[in-house]
Design a protein around this motif. Structure first.
Motif, PDB file in Angstrom:
ATOM      1  N   VAL A  19       0.734  -0.979  -0.080  1.00  0.00           N
ATOM      2  CA  VAL A  19       0.114   0.011   0.102  1.00  0.00           C
ATOM      3  C   VAL A  19       0.882   1.341   0.070  1.00  0.00           C
ATOM      4  O   VAL A  19       1.957   1.230   0.308  1.00  0.00           O
ATOM      5  CB  VAL A  19      -0.935   0.014   1.572  1.00  0.00           C
ATOM      6  N   HIS A  20       0.108   2.340  -0.453  1.00  0.00           N
ATOM      7  CA  HIS A  20       0.869   3.706  -0.235  1.00  0.00           C
ATOM      8  C   HIS A  20      -0.285   4.365   0.569  1.00  0.00           C
ATOM      9  O   HIS A  20      -1.213   4.299   0.053  1.00  0.00           O
ATOM     10  CB  HIS A  20       1.274   4.298  -1.839  1.00  0.00           C
ATOM     11  N   VAL A  21       0.420   5.271   1.319  1.00  0.00           N
ATOM     12  CA  VAL A  21      -0.418   6.042   2.233  1.00  0.00           C
ATOM     13  C   VAL A  21      -0.030   7.574   1.996  1.00  0.00           C
ATOM     14  O   VAL A  21       1.101   7.926   1.864  1.00  0.00           O
ATOM     15  CB  VAL A  21      -0.138   5.777   3.731  1.00  0.00           C
ATOM     16  N   LYS A  22      -0.994   8.342   1.529  1.00  0.00           N
ATOM     17  CA  LYS A  22      -0.939   9.696   1.312  1.00  0.00           C
ATOM     18  C   LYS A  22      -1.102  10.387   2.758  1.00  0.00           C
ATOM     19  O   LYS A  22      -2.059  10.269   3.142  1.00  0.00           O
ATOM     20  CB  LYS A  22      -1.984  10.227   0.246  1.00  0.00           C
ATOM     21  N   VAL A  23      -0.190  11.076   3.100  1.00  0.00           N
ATOM     22  CA  VAL A  23      -0.180  11.829   4.553  1.00  0.00           C
ATOM     23  C   VAL A  23       0.187  13.208   4.477  1.00  0.00           C
ATOM     24  O   VAL A  23       0.793  13.737   3.573  1.00  0.00           O
ATOM     25  CB  VAL A  23       0.892  10.997   5.607  1.00  0.00           C
ATOM     26  N   LEU A  24      -0.663  13.831   5.220  1.00  0.00           N
ATOM     27  CA  LEU A  24      -0.016  15.446   5.425  1.00  0.00           C
ATOM     28  C   LEU A  24       0.784  15.578   6.404  1.00  0.00           C
ATOM     29  O   LEU A  24       0.549  15.042   7.771  1.00  0.00           O
ATOM     30  CB  LEU A  24      -1.399  16.224   6.185  1.00  0.00           C
ATOM     31  N   VAL A  25       2.056  15.852   5.966  1.00  0.00           N
ATOM     32  CA  VAL A  25       3.215  15.885   6.937  1.00  0.00           C
ATOM     33  C   VAL A  25       4.073  17.242   6.596  1.00  0.00           C
ATOM     34  O   VAL A  25       4.204  17.599   5.601  1.00  0.00           O
ATOM     35  CB  VAL A  25       4.020  14.787   7.029  1.00  0.00           C
ATOM     36  N   GLN A  26       4.485  17.816   7.641  1.00  0.00           N
ATOM     37  CA  GLN A  26       5.239  18.978   7.424  1.00  0.00           C
ATOM     38  C   GLN A  26       4.755  20.067   6.563  1.00  0.00           C
ATOM     39  O   GLN A  26       5.534  20.593   5.710  1.00  0.00           O
ATOM     40  CB  GLN A  26       6.860  18.595   6.766  1.00  0.00           C
ATOM     41  N   GLY A  27       3.364  20.094   6.506  1.00  0.00           N
ATOM     42  CA  GLY A  27       2.811  21.166   5.542  1.00  0.00           C
ATOM     43  C   GLY A  27       2.740  20.723   4.182  1.00  0.00           C
ATOM     44  O   GLY A  27       2.256  21.532   3.371  1.00  0.00           O
ATOM     45  N   MET A  28       2.815  19.389   3.773  1.00  0.00           N
ATOM     46  CA  MET A  28       2.991  18.923   2.551  1.00  0.00           C
ATOM     47  C   MET A  28       1.835  17.701   2.406  1.00  0.00           C
ATOM     48  O   MET A  28       2.142  16.973   3.575  1.00  0.00           O
ATOM     49  CB  MET A  28       4.136  18.566   1.864  1.00  0.00           C
ATOM     50  N   THR A  29       1.181  17.418   1.540  1.00  0.00           N
ATOM     51  CA  THR A  29       0.859  15.921   1.117  1.00  0.00           C
ATOM     52  C   THR A  29       1.722  15.251   0.556  1.00  0.00           C
ATOM     53  O   THR A  29       2.140  15.357  -0.565  1.00  0.00           O
ATOM     54  CB  THR A  29      -0.492  15.728   0.518  1.00  0.00           C
ATOM     55  N   LEU A  30       2.349  14.129   1.194  1.00  0.00           N
ATOM     56  CA  LEU A  30       3.228  13.209   0.384  1.00  0.00           C
ATOM     57  C   LEU A  30       2.756  11.611   0.499  1.00  0.00           C
ATOM     58  O   LEU A  30       2.033  11.123   1.291  1.00  0.00           O
ATOM     59  CB  LEU A  30       4.612  13.066   1.290  1.00  0.00           C
ATOM     60  N   TRP A  31       3.014  11.007  -0.584  1.00  0.00           N
ATOM     61  CA  TRP A  31       2.921   9.417  -0.724  1.00  0.00           C
ATOM     62  C   TRP A  31       3.979   8.882   0.088  1.00  0.00           C
ATOM     63  O   TRP A  31       5.051   9.024  -0.478  1.00  0.00           O
ATOM     64  CB  TRP A  31       2.577   9.215  -2.053  1.00  0.00           C
ATOM     65  N   VAL A  32       3.414   8.002   0.640  1.00  0.00           N
ATOM     66  CA  VAL A  32       4.756   7.242   1.762  1.00  0.00           C
ATOM     67  C   VAL A  32       4.423   5.830   1.371  1.00  0.00           C
ATOM     68  O   VAL A  32       3.315   5.496   1.697  1.00  0.00           O
ATOM     69  CB  VAL A  32       4.857   7.682   2.997  1.00  0.00           C
ATOM     70  N   PRO A  33       5.743   4.821   1.264  1.00  0.00           N
ATOM     71  CA  PRO A  33       5.064   3.353   1.398  1.00  0.00           C
ATOM     72  C   PRO A  33       4.494   2.946   2.679  1.00  0.00           C
ATOM     73  O   PRO A  33       4.994   3.391   3.930  1.00  0.00           O
ATOM     74  CB  PRO A  33       6.537   2.784   1.153  1.00  0.00           C
ATOM     75  N   GLY A  34       3.361   2.081   2.592  1.00  0.00           N
ATOM     76  CA  GLY A  34       2.884   1.802   3.619  1.00  0.00           C
ATOM     77  C   GLY A  34       3.482   1.135   4.989  1.00  0.00           C
ATOM     78  O   GLY A  34       3.215   1.355   5.999  1.00  0.00           O
ATOM     79  N   GLY A  35       4.557   0.380   4.663  1.00  0.00           N
ATOM     80  CA  GLY A  35       5.456  -0.074   5.722  1.00  0.00           C
ATOM     81  C   GLY A  35       6.297   0.946   6.575  1.00  0.00           C
ATOM     82  O   GLY A  35       6.677   0.746   7.755  1.00  0.00           O
ATOM     83  N   PHE A  36       6.342   2.077   6.180  1.00  0.00           N
ATOM     84  CA  PHE A  36       6.808   3.291   7.074  1.00  0.00           C
ATOM     85  C   PHE A  36       5.810   4.068   7.891  1.00  0.00           C
ATOM     86  O   PHE A  36       6.112   4.806   8.783  1.00  0.00           O
ATOM     87  CB  PHE A  36       7.690   4.237   6.104  1.00  0.00           C
ATOM     88  N   VAL A  37       4.229   3.666   7.659  1.00  0.00           N
ATOM     89  CA  VAL A  37       3.543   4.454   8.337  1.00  0.00           C
ATOM     90  C   VAL A  37       3.009   3.563   9.458  1.00  0.00           C
ATOM     91  O   VAL A  37       2.236   2.437   9.236  1.00  0.00           O
ATOM     92  CB  VAL A  37       2.167   4.708   7.354  1.00  0.00           C
TER      93      VAL A  37
END
Length: 78
Positions: A53-71
């Motif tokens: 999975v990829h997860v789109k997160v709001l982090v540090q004022g940006m929306t970023l796609w992050v691999p699910g294993g890191f979330v």
């Protein structure tokens, strides 16, 4: 994990974690520090069988796609 969940971006403390976003049609890579809190915006399941999975997160004022294993969910043990 669903939109609105509070999560933490977790990996190896000595290595950066990379998130991606699109700016003006170009893919940009941003560095995220281990343990950074984030808010889930969207979840994209790439492959149910492989649990990719990829997860789109709001982090540090940006929306970023992050691999699910890191979330990691904020209430998850471990």
């Amino acid at each position: 994990m669903q939109a609105g969940d509070l999560v933490f971006i977790m990996g190896h403390p000595s290595r950066p974690i990379f998130g991606t976003r699109t700016v003006g049609g170009l893919n940009c890579t941003e560095t995220i520090t281990h343990g950074t809190p984030a808010l889930v915006v969207d979840v994209d399941i790439l492959d149910h069988a492989a649990k990719r999975v990829h997860v789109k997160v709001l982090v540090q004022g940006m929306t970023l796609w992050v691999p699910g294993g890191f979330v990691k969910a904020s209430n998850e043990d471990g």
